[in-house]
Design an enzyme around this catalytic site. Structure first.
Site, PDB file in Angstrom:
ATOM      1  CD  GLU A  78       0.536 -12.803  -0.548  1.00 11.42           C
ATOM      2  OE1 GLU A  78       0.909 -12.773   0.645  1.00 11.42           O
ATOM      3  OE2 GLU A  78       1.308 -12.992  -1.506  1.00 11.42           O
ATOM      4  CB  ALA A 100       3.676 -12.432   6.838  1.00 12.59           C
ATOM      5  N   GLY A 141      -0.050 -10.792   3.278  1.00 14.06           N
ATOM      6  CA  GLY A 141      -0.558 -12.149   3.393  1.00 14.06           C
ATOM      7  C   GLY A 141      -2.054 -12.180   3.685  1.00 14.06           C
ATOM      8  CD  GLU A 164       3.163  -8.196   0.591  1.00 18.45           C
ATOM      9  OE1 GLU A 164       2.692  -7.220  -0.037  1.00 18.45           O
ATOM     10  OE2 GLU A 164       2.482  -9.173   0.909  1.00 18.45           O
TER      11      GLU A 164
HETATM   12  N1  T1G Z   1       3.199  -8.459  12.024  1.00 19.07           N
HETATM   13  C1  T1G Z   1       3.462  -8.345  13.328  1.00 19.07           C
HETATM   14  N2  T1G Z   1       3.019  -7.340  14.105  1.00 19.07           N
HETATM   15  C2  T1G Z   1       2.269  -6.403  13.505  1.00 19.07           C
HETATM   16  C3  T1G Z   1       1.962  -6.455  12.134  1.00 19.07           C
HETATM   17  C4  T1G Z   1       2.447  -7.552  11.377  1.00 19.07           C
HETATM   18  N3  T1G Z   1       2.197  -7.688  10.073  1.00 19.07           N
HETATM   19  N4  T1G Z   1       1.200  -5.377  11.830  1.00 19.07           N
HETATM   20  C5  T1G Z   1       1.047  -4.687  12.962  1.00 19.07           C
HETATM   21  N5  T1G Z   1       1.676  -5.313  13.982  1.00 19.07           N
HETATM   22  C6  T1G Z   1       1.718  -4.887  15.398  1.00 19.07           C
HETATM   23  C7  T1G Z   1       2.455  -3.590  15.600  1.00 19.07           C
HETATM   24  O1  T1G Z   1       3.836  -3.833  15.783  1.00 19.07           O
HETATM   25  C8  T1G Z   1       1.805  -3.056  16.862  1.00 19.07           C
HETATM   26  O2  T1G Z   1       2.336  -3.760  17.944  1.00 19.07           O
HETATM   27  C9  T1G Z   1       0.361  -3.497  16.708  1.00 19.07           C
HETATM   28  O3  T1G Z   1       0.382  -4.593  15.760  1.00 19.07           O
HETATM   29  C10 T1G Z   1      -0.573  -2.423  16.195  1.00 19.07           C
HETATM   30  O4  T1G Z   1      -0.022  -1.856  15.022  1.00 19.07           O
HETATM   31  C11 T1G Z   1       3.711 -13.412   2.883  1.00 19.07           C
HETATM   32  C12 T1G Z   1       5.471 -11.115   3.102  1.00 19.07           C
HETATM   33  C13 T1G Z   1      -2.291  -3.230  10.261  1.00 19.07           C
HETATM   34  C14 T1G Z   1      -2.586  -0.917   9.320  1.00 19.07           C
HETATM   35  O5  T1G Z   1       3.098  -4.612   6.162  1.00 19.07           O
HETATM   36  O6  T1G Z   1       0.352  -1.452   8.296  1.00 19.07           O
HETATM   37  O7  T1G Z   1       2.334 -10.269   4.568  1.00 19.07           O
HETATM   38  O8  T1G Z   1       3.372  -1.863  19.072  1.00 19.07           O
HETATM   39  O9  T1G Z   1       0.298   0.465  15.892  1.00 19.07           O
HETATM   40  O10 T1G Z   1      -2.050   2.047  13.387  1.00 19.07           O
HETATM   41  O11 T1G Z   1       3.312 -11.758   1.218  1.00 19.07           O
HETATM   42  O12 T1G Z   1       0.060  -2.069  11.689  1.00 19.07           O
HETATM   43  O13 T1G Z   1       1.172  -2.702  19.808  1.00 19.07           O
HETATM   44  O14 T1G Z   1       3.232  -4.086  20.164  1.00 19.07           O
HETATM   45  O15 T1G Z   1       0.563  -0.070  13.424  1.00 19.07           O
HETATM   46  O16 T1G Z   1      -3.964   0.451  13.822  1.00 19.07           O
HETATM   47  C15 T1G Z   1       2.508  -7.102   5.185  1.00 19.07           C
HETATM   48  C16 T1G Z   1       1.849  -3.803   8.593  1.00 19.07           C
HETATM   49  C17 T1G Z   1       3.405  -8.042   5.937  1.00 19.07           C
HETATM   50  C18 T1G Z   1       1.115  -4.486   7.499  1.00 19.07           C
HETATM   51  C19 T1G Z   1      -2.613  -1.333  11.815  1.00 19.07           C
HETATM   52  N6  T1G Z   1       1.735  -6.365   6.119  1.00 19.07           N
HETATM   53  N7  T1G Z   1       0.946  -3.222   9.538  1.00 19.07           N
HETATM   54  O17 T1G Z   1      -2.253   0.015  12.093  1.00 19.07           O
HETATM   55  O18 T1G Z   1      -1.735  -0.158  14.569  1.00 19.07           O
HETATM   56  S1  T1G Z   1       4.447  -8.924   4.853  1.00 19.07           S
HETATM   57  C20 T1G Z   1       2.076  -5.141   6.546  1.00 19.07           C
HETATM   58  C21 T1G Z   1       0.307  -2.057   9.358  1.00 19.07           C
HETATM   59  C22 T1G Z   1       3.475 -10.135   4.228  1.00 19.07           C
HETATM   60  C23 T1G Z   1       3.245 -12.017   2.587  1.00 19.07           C
HETATM   61  C24 T1G Z   1       4.039 -11.045   3.254  1.00 19.07           C
HETATM   62  C25 T1G Z   1      -0.461  -1.502  10.506  1.00 19.07           C
HETATM   63  C26 T1G Z   1      -1.987  -1.765  10.462  1.00 19.07           C
HETATM   64  P1  T1G Z   1       2.539  -3.058  19.334  1.00 19.07           P
HETATM   65  P2  T1G Z   1      -0.137  -0.307  14.719  1.00 19.07           P
HETATM   66  P3  T1G Z   1      -2.551   0.664  13.507  1.00 19.07           P
END
Ligand code: T1G
Length: 694
Positions: A106, A64, A103, A126
């Protein structure tokens, strides 16, 4: 309808939808809408028999879009998108080339088949954001692989490799061309007629699986403390057994929505973005090219230097570890081998991996051995004279353009840099102990340091798997400068009437793993004593304990007693009597404090110092300070760091409390910093501040 986030192409009767929503293909409202439009178009198109969902870039889908959380939801919501994919009358195959998280996984779970390249990572992280999967993960994953295997993935939030995913039955591993394999799979499914949906699979949800899941759930309940999302996760997964699929989904969603509004989840999400924002440094634009770092050197093979050398070796960078004598380097080198040895013994590292890393570390005697390095990190004694002498020598041996870094934890980096003729190449790299474990890396940037040196340090930090934060050059930088305030406050509390165990209990109750006095006993009270002597400052209780030879665990007694090497201290009536005597000598009538009062008295002065740090531009944003505390000092993650915490308390409250403390103690340094007063008067929080331009 915006379609730019998804590109459609076709191979024979199979359509390929390539998601392209940089940087990480997060499921923004635009992408969700585009997916709906794509699936509807495919369902209606007589020329298409099946659909492959693929993605461009390094991520399949990172989940997400976290930046949308807390804002009013925009249709279509993710569960609807996934129901549509699952109900598509034509097979939908996920081709996972990179990370599929939250997501993102998912989405793949709603598809009729999942193929993954070896580089793919699969996870439901999450839990780390204080929530639970909210788009069917808790219902579909147990149906696909059984709850006993699904639950640990959701409870730890740690992604697994494609290989492990294949072993669990979550994906099919493809080592050749992923898209080709996905198209073939889609054709195969299309030939079989309307595909089976994961939501209809119940054969994995057996009594034995439920029993195994309940055992894991019981264990998790015992260990999860007061975090509400682990409990919610258990409840949601249990629903896979007890509720029909649509009701299970609805129950999961309700729990998810409730958690999303919880302050603890807000703090964790704030911390996620703060950590990433910290890598965007005002004044250093993304176009600045880091210098190449192929070879490193570390000066000093003590615990710190050895740990730093391990960081380089772990990242595959060859490193020369340097001492002044053969005896010292032999000792330091052996210590590194032993530290890796613990990991081998624990089973977290193979012997081959240890040997590979050891082979990257070359022991040497004398600074000249650093001459071929692109970066040298000095981790010698914390004494200005020693550091300046080393930097003067390094200036002579290092090649032009090499980066000269110091691991000092509080000394003036500009003064160290001035011992060289190339201050622009000098930077502070403040690792935290144990360096091979702790995530934080404070990058200390005196005004004379070149922009590309800072950019190189940031890139290095990420390569080493650290959380880098750029800070200005001042005594103690961000972390230790604020910690000094907490240490002083803890001493004041003892004199005012609290006892060490009461202070420590309040701090662990707040969420820290350890209180300040237990921490001092672990680290050794003599360290702070030496620092106070060099600065000419005093701390009546701490000094008295040190004068009595009570340095903490290593001497068997400090603030607490450690009989026969015990690691948890026991109260010592002698110490308590000593504290009471000091209060009396100072004419203080001792009083008791509640845990909340103790927390306020310890944390408020830190927040105040943080405000000063922001005013002086030592940190660019409050989030940088919080990132320091979350990753270097074990600040409880779900409290978001001291500045975020202050906002949740209310800055007006903190100002009043500080004024009262200043009046009571007569210590003018406790008067609220001008920035804190201004924000409080305007009814604002630190979150309202914009980043300072450098
Ligand atoms: N949403 C928005 N922005 C995101 C993002 C996300 N999920 N993930 C990363 N970014 C942005 C981050 O802020 C940065 O921005 C850029 O992408 C690069 O990230 C319904 C509830 C994917 C392994 O928890 O673990 O899905 O600083 O520097 O080291 O059930 O980002 O460049 O402006 O970290 O290569 C679950 C979180 C969401 C994944 C990449 N997902 N992300 O790592 O790059 S909840 C997460 C990460 C959900 C559903 C639900 C990592 C990465 P900027 P980065 P990276």
């Amino acid at each position: 309808m915006p379609m730019e986030t998804v590109r459609l192409s076709q191979r024979g009767a199979v359509a390929i939808a390539t998601i392209d929503n940089p940087p990480v293909n997060a499921l923004s409202a635009a992408l969700r809408a585009a997916l709906v439009e794509t699936v509807q178009a495919i369902a209606a198109d007589p020329k298409v028999e099946a659909l492959v969902i693929a993605a461009a870039g390094r991520a399949f889908i990172a989940g997400a879009d976290i930046s949308e959380f807390g804002k009013p939801p925009v249709e279509p919501l993710l569960p609807e998108v996934l129901n549509l994919i699952e109900a598509c009358p034509k097979p939908v195959v996920a081709a996972i080339q990179g990370v599929a998280l939250g997501g993102g996984l998912e989405v793949a779970l709603a598809c009729h088949a999942r193929l993954a390249a070896p580089a793919a990572k699969l996870g439901l992280p999450e839990i780390k954001l204080g929530i639970i999967p909210g788009a069917g993960g808790t219902q579909r994953l147990p149906r696909l692989i059984g709850a006993a295997k699904a639950f640990p993935m959701m409870l730890t939030g740690e992604p697994i490799s494609a290989e492990k995913g294949a072993a669990l039955g979550l994906v099919e591993l493809v080592s050749g061309d992923l898209i080709e394999a996905a198209v073939a799979k889609a054709q195969e499914l299309a030939a079989q007629g309307v595909p089976a949906r994961t939501s209809e699979w119940t054969d994995k949800l057996t009594d034995a699986d439920r029993e195994a899941f309940e055992a894991l759930a019981k264990d998790a309940t015992a260990k999860s403390g007061d975090m509400p999302n682990a409990m919610a996760l258990i409840e949601a997964v249990r629903g896979a057994f007890t509720l029909p699929f649509p009701e299970g989904l609805a129950a999961e969603r309700a729990l998810f929505v409730r958690l999303l509004a919880d302050e603890r989840s807000k703090a964790l999400r704030y911390a996620f973005f703060a950590e990433r924002e910290a890598t965007h440094v005002p004044g250093i634009d993304a176009g600045v090219k880091p210098r190449p770092l192929a070879q490193a050197a570390v000066i000093g093979a003590g615990t710190m230097g050895g740990g730093i050398a391990m960081c380089f070796a772990n990242a595959g960078i060859p490193v020369t570890l340097i001492e002044t004598t053969q005896e010292l380097i032999d000792k330091g080198h052996a210590r590194v081998r032993d530290t890796y040895g613990f990991s081998v013994k624990r089973g977290s590292m193979s012997e081959a991996a240890r040997d590979e890393r050891m082979a990257l570390i070359t022991p040497a005697v004398g600074l000249a051995a650093a001459g071929n390095a692109d970066i040298v990190v000095e981790a010698a004694f914390e004494e200005m004279g020693v550091k300046r002498q080393i930097f003067g020598e390094l200036d002579k041996v290092m090649k032009p353009g090499a980066i000269l870094a110091t691991n000092t934890s509080y000394l003036d980096v500009a003064t160290i840099a001035a011992a060289t003729a190339r201050p622009q190449d000098v930077v502070g790299l403040h690792f935290f102990s144990p360096a091979n474990v702790m995530k934080l890396l404070e990058i200390v940037r005196p005004t004379g340091t070149a922009g590309d040196v800072v950019a190189t340090a940031l890139a290095l930090g990420r390569k080493l798997g650290k959380v880098p934060v750029v800070v200005g050059n001042c005594f103690g930088f961000v972390g230790n400068r604020m910690l000094a305030q907490r240490t002083r406050a803890a001493e004041r509390l003892l004199i005012a009437g609290a006892l060490p165990h009461e202070v420590d209990a309040a701090v662990t109750g707040f969420g820290f793993k350890m209180g300040p006095f237990a921490m001092s006993d672990l680290a050794g009270g003599d360290i702070g004593w030496r620092t106070r002597k060099s600065l000419g400052t005093k701390a009546a209780v701490a000094d008295a304990l040190c004068e009595a030879g009570r340095f903490g665990q290593k001497t068997g007694k400090g603030y607490y007693l450690y009989p026969e090497g015990a690691r948890t201290g026991q109260r010592d009536p002698e110490v308590e009597a000593l504290i009471e005597r000091i209060s009396a000598e100072k004419g203080v009538t001792r009083r008791s404090f509640t845990s909340d009062e103790i927390v306020a008295r310890l944390m408020d002065p830190m927040v105040n110092e943080g405000a000063g740090i922001l005013e002086e531009g030592i940190a660019a944003r409050p989030g940088d300070i919080d990132t320091v505390w979350l990753n270097g000092y074990n600040w409880p993650a779900w409290r978001g760091g001291p500045m975020h915490w202050a906002d949740t308390v209310g800055l007006d409250v903190i100002v009043k409390r500080l004024e009262a403390q200043a009046a009571e103690s007569g210590d003018a340094t406790l008067q609220p910093a001008p920035l804190l007063r201004r924000l409080a008067a305007e009814g604002k929080g630190f979150a309202d501040l914009k980043a300072r331009a450098a």
